[in-house]
Design an enzyme around this catalytic site. Structure first.
Site, PDB file in Angstrom:
ATOM      1  N   TRP A  41      -9.287   8.909  -1.382  1.00 41.12           N
ATOM      2  CA  TRP A  41      -9.486   7.965  -0.795  1.00 41.12           C
ATOM      3  C   TRP A  41     -11.029   7.159  -0.846  1.00 41.12           C
ATOM      4  CZ3 TRP A  41      -6.583   6.754   2.763  1.00 41.12           C
ATOM      5  CH2 TRP A  41      -5.680   7.231   3.206  1.00 41.12           C
ATOM      6  N   TRP A  60       0.728  -1.530   0.091  1.00 41.85           N
ATOM      7  CA  TRP A  60      -0.010   0.017  -0.351  1.00 41.85           C
ATOM      8  C   TRP A  60       1.083   0.668  -0.362  1.00 41.85           C
ATOM      9  CZ3 TRP A  60      -4.957   2.279   0.329  1.00 41.85           C
ATOM     10  CH2 TRP A  60      -5.304   3.350   0.914  1.00 41.85           C
ATOM     11  N   MET A  61       0.379   2.425  -0.642  1.00 44.50           N
ATOM     12  CA  MET A  61       1.269   3.814  -0.750  1.00 44.50           C
ATOM     13  C   MET A  61      -0.026   4.915  -0.414  1.00 44.50           C
ATOM     14  SD  MET A  61       2.729   5.562  -4.370  1.00 44.50           S
ATOM     15  CE  MET A  61       4.494   5.483  -3.911  1.00 44.50           C
ATOM     16  N   ASN A  62      -0.021   5.572   0.052  1.00 47.88           N
ATOM     17  CA  ASN A  62      -0.812   6.669   0.137  1.00 47.88           C
ATOM     18  C   ASN A  62       0.400   8.372   0.301  1.00 47.88           C
ATOM     19  OD1 ASN A  62      -1.252   6.254   3.235  1.00 47.88           O
ATOM     20  ND2 ASN A  62      -2.598   7.925   2.859  1.00 47.88           N
ATOM     21  N   ASP A  63      -0.082   8.906   1.190  1.00 53.67           N
ATOM     22  CA  ASP A  63       0.880  10.709   1.024  1.00 53.67           C
ATOM     23  C   ASP A  63       1.851  10.571  -0.320  1.00 53.67           C
ATOM     24  OD1 ASP A  63      -1.526  11.006   2.194  1.00 53.67           O
ATOM     25  OD2 ASP A  63      -0.639  11.712   3.559  1.00 53.67           O
ATOM     26  N   GLN A  97       3.390   7.448   2.531  1.00 59.73           N
ATOM     27  CA  GLN A  97       3.073   6.083   3.342  1.00 59.73           C
ATOM     28  C   GLN A  97       3.075   5.184   2.742  1.00 59.73           C
ATOM     29  OE1 GLN A  97       0.685   7.571   6.605  1.00 59.73           O
ATOM     30  NE2 GLN A  97       3.026   8.272   6.004  1.00 59.73           N
ATOM     31  N   PHE A 151       3.377   8.535  10.350  1.00 63.27           N
ATOM     32  CA  PHE A 151       2.427   9.084   9.525  1.00 63.27           C
ATOM     33  C   PHE A 151       3.106  10.098   8.713  1.00 63.27           C
ATOM     34  CE2 PHE A 151      -2.384   8.916  11.547  1.00 63.27           C
ATOM     35  CZ  PHE A 151      -2.405   7.678  11.040  1.00 63.27           C
ATOM     36  N   ARG A 176      -1.036  17.320  12.516  1.00 61.76           N
ATOM     37  CA  ARG A 176       0.041  16.187  11.855  1.00 61.76           C
ATOM     38  C   ARG A 176       0.304  16.868  10.246  1.00 61.76           C
ATOM     39  NH1 ARG A 176      -5.521  14.153  11.459  1.00 61.76           N
ATOM     40  NH2 ARG A 176      -6.175  14.509   9.663  1.00 61.76           N
TER      41      ARG A 176
HETATM   42  C1  FRU Z   1      -3.697  12.004   4.051  1.00 56.35           C
HETATM   43  C2  FRU Z   1      -3.390  11.625   6.130  1.00 56.35           C
HETATM   44  C3  FRU Z   1      -2.170  12.607   6.300  1.00 56.35           C
HETATM   45  C4  FRU Z   1      -1.343  11.642   7.093  1.00 56.35           C
HETATM   46  C5  FRU Z   1      -1.768  10.539   6.602  1.00 56.35           C
HETATM   47  C6  FRU Z   1      -1.702   8.890   7.214  1.00 56.35           C
HETATM   48  O1  FRU Z   1      -4.065  11.426   3.193  1.00 56.35           O
HETATM   49  O2  FRU Z   1      -4.643  10.989   6.142  1.00 56.35           O
HETATM   50  O3  FRU Z   1      -3.160  13.936   7.165  1.00 56.35           O
HETATM   51  O4  FRU Z   1      -0.237  11.751   7.821  1.00 56.35           O
HETATM   52  O5  FRU Z   1      -2.924  10.234   5.630  1.00 56.35           O
HETATM   53  O6  FRU Z   1      -1.600   7.698   6.512  1.00 56.35           O
END
Ligand code: FRU
Length: 501
Positions: A313, A36-39, A55, A98, A174
């Site tokens: 999301w 998985w990858m996010n930000d 992330q 995070f 955050r």
């Molecule tokens: C945004 C977020 C950030 C948080 C991270 C957690 O996409 O919700 O605010 O640091 O993702 O994965």
């Protein structure tokens, strides 16, 4: 000494990245090494290379206790994976590491400033990495390294809620974005929630990057744009001050903002002494479906380059968590401010990937047109459209990732001056948002300019020289690689198309 959690993640990614064939990933957009990858996190230039962290939850293609994945590149397009940089393994970040940012300290050290999520009064944390729950608190932490291995500071957290004015949330605090000032000191902006439950951005200062002081509330949302403001970025560009942030829980407003997690660009005035930013104008950063939490850097040659998470999301369930990867980043985009608006355009590095030019000038047609040599799923294409008779002109559409059954398209509606991006017929079975519309300038009626970047699973569309951008992911078989043009009324078009290698 690396922790057992980080060692486990590094061993896992090294072993399992091999299950992903090169052709099953995007060719020039960064995707997770596995899982998985996010930000985007820690986008920076250090030791002669661009660094991108992200992330990361390597073990499954779903959000889990957050690690930071890591990759480096010379052109922000071809990325080489490095071992995962940090894992949740200290008291300050036991629930997750995070989002955050990185900076070159100028003395051979690379500093990561990130949000540690921890649980107050939670003793036996090593056995209880349960994931993010309300009641978890968020604090800011530092890790310092050489570009590959990072050591978390003994003094973590370097910023916690005891430094904040009354009413500031310690649960939503955050995504620090750090920058170094010309006098060698540091600043960072962090997202937070005041007592009204909406968002605000806090400003901190530091002489050394490690001991931080609260400076001011840079700006308050005051319930105008969504609630919590995530992933802020703050910089000067073309003589203006720009705040980028990603608000949660937006309420749709005209064609500018959609409901849900969105993006916001505020342009305005910054009183540096007071640490106060006052916005004069607002807009979405992006008008497509899959774009969130962007981060920028200033390159050595003075360009402000932005990369965002090219996902949303709302599309989480589109792939099963047993799939080998999920999530990718956009291409690097150069930002500018023109006439009080944020513009974005593919960074010039993209041009060095161009091969196989196909060019048509002044092609006149109505209804449907296919052009020899204009197809593919790794494409950089510029199209200019001029109606031959404005009165009978209804609009123009470009279909791509097309075969007999499927296509994705951008559609210009001349009567309403709107542009739509649409993946309704891309073959996706998921229950997701498939269309988004934005308004575009009336000058597009006489001459519409589009640039489309395709890379296997995505399309990034730049309208009118980058005045607006619309990004979408698509899940159509790679064999669907036709491109066609549809005109309502007779038009005259130019097409310049390159393959991207
Ligand atoms: C945004 C977020 C950030 C948080 C991270 C957690 O996409 O919700 O605010 O640091 O993702 O994965």
């Amino acid at each position: 000494m690396i922790s057992s959690n980080l060692r486990k993640a590094r061993e896992y990614e090294e072993k399992y990245e091999a299950v992903i064939k090169e052709e099953d990933r995007p060719a020039f957009h960064l995707s997770p090494r596995v899982g998985w990858m996010n930000d985007p996190n820690g986008f920076s230039f250090f030791d002669g290379k661009y660094h991108m962290f992200y992330q990361y939850y390597p073990y499954e293609s779903k959000w889990g206790p957050m690690h930071w994945g890591h990759a480096v590149s010379e052109d922000m397009l071809h990325w080489k994976y490095l071992p995962a940089a940090i894992a949740p393994d200290t008291e300050a970040d036991m629930v997750g590491c995070f989002s955050g940012s990185a900076v070159d300290m100028g003395d051979g050290r690379h500093m990561l400033l990130y949000t540690g999520v921890t649980r107050e009064g939670f003793e036996d944390y090593r056995d209880k990495l349960l994931g993010y729950e309300s009641g978890d608190i968020q604090i800011q932490c530092v890790a310092i390294g050489d570009g590959v291995n990072y050591t978390k500071c003994d003094t973590n957290p370097v910023i916690d809620s005891s430094m904040l004015p009354d009413g500031c949330s310690k649960l939503d605090f955050r995504d620090p974005k750090v920058w170094k000032n010309s006098d060698g000191t540091y600043n960072c902006v962090v997202g937070n929630r005041p007592a009204d439950g909406s968002g605000q951005i806090l400003l901190f200062t530091s002489a050394d990057g490690i001991k931080w002081n609260f400076k001011s509330i840079l700006i308050k949302n005051e319930c105008r744009y969504g609630t919590m403001w995530e992933c802020p970025d703050f910089f000067e560009l073309d003589g203006e001050w720009v705040l980028l942030t990603s608000p949660t829980e937006m309420v749709a407003s005209g064609l500018e903002y959609c409901s849900g997690s969105g993006t916001l660009c505020l342009i305005g005035d910054y009183d540096e002494t007071a640490g106060k930013f006052t916005d004069r104008s607002n807009q979405s950063i992006e008008y497509g479906i899959d774009f969130y939490a962007p981060q920028t850097i200033l390159t050595a040659d003075g360009r402000r380059i932005m990369i965002g998470w090219m996902q949303s999301w709302g599309t989480l369930d589109i792939k099963d968590s047993s799939e080998p990867w999920f999530g990718q980043m956009t291409i690097p985009r150069e930002l500018s401010v023109k006439n009080g608006r944020l513009y974005q355009w593919p960074a010039k590095e993209v041009e060095s990937m161009r091969t196989g030019k196909t060019e048509y000038r002044g092609v006149s047609f109505e209804d449907i047109l296919k052009l020899d040599g204009v197809s593919g799923r790794q494409v950089d294409m510029e199209v200019v459209v001029r109606p031959e008779d404005i009165d009978s002109y209804g609009g123009f559409e470009i279909r791509f990732a097309q075969d007999d059954n499927f296509y994705t398209s951008v559609i210009y509606d001349a009567s309403d001056s709107v542009m739509k991006i649409d993946r309704s017929h891309s073959g996706c079975r998921g229950d997701i948002t498939n269309q988004r519309i934005c308004s575009i300038g009336s000058e597009c009626l006489s001459e519409l300019k589009l640039r489309i970047m395709l890379d296997r699973f995505s399309a990034e569309v730049f309208i009118n020289g980058g005045e607006k951008a619309m990004t979408i992911t698509m899940y159509t078989e790679q064999s669907a690689d036709d491109i066609s043009f549809v005109a309502s009324g007779r038009v005259n078009i130019d097409v310049v198309k390159y393959d991207l290698k």
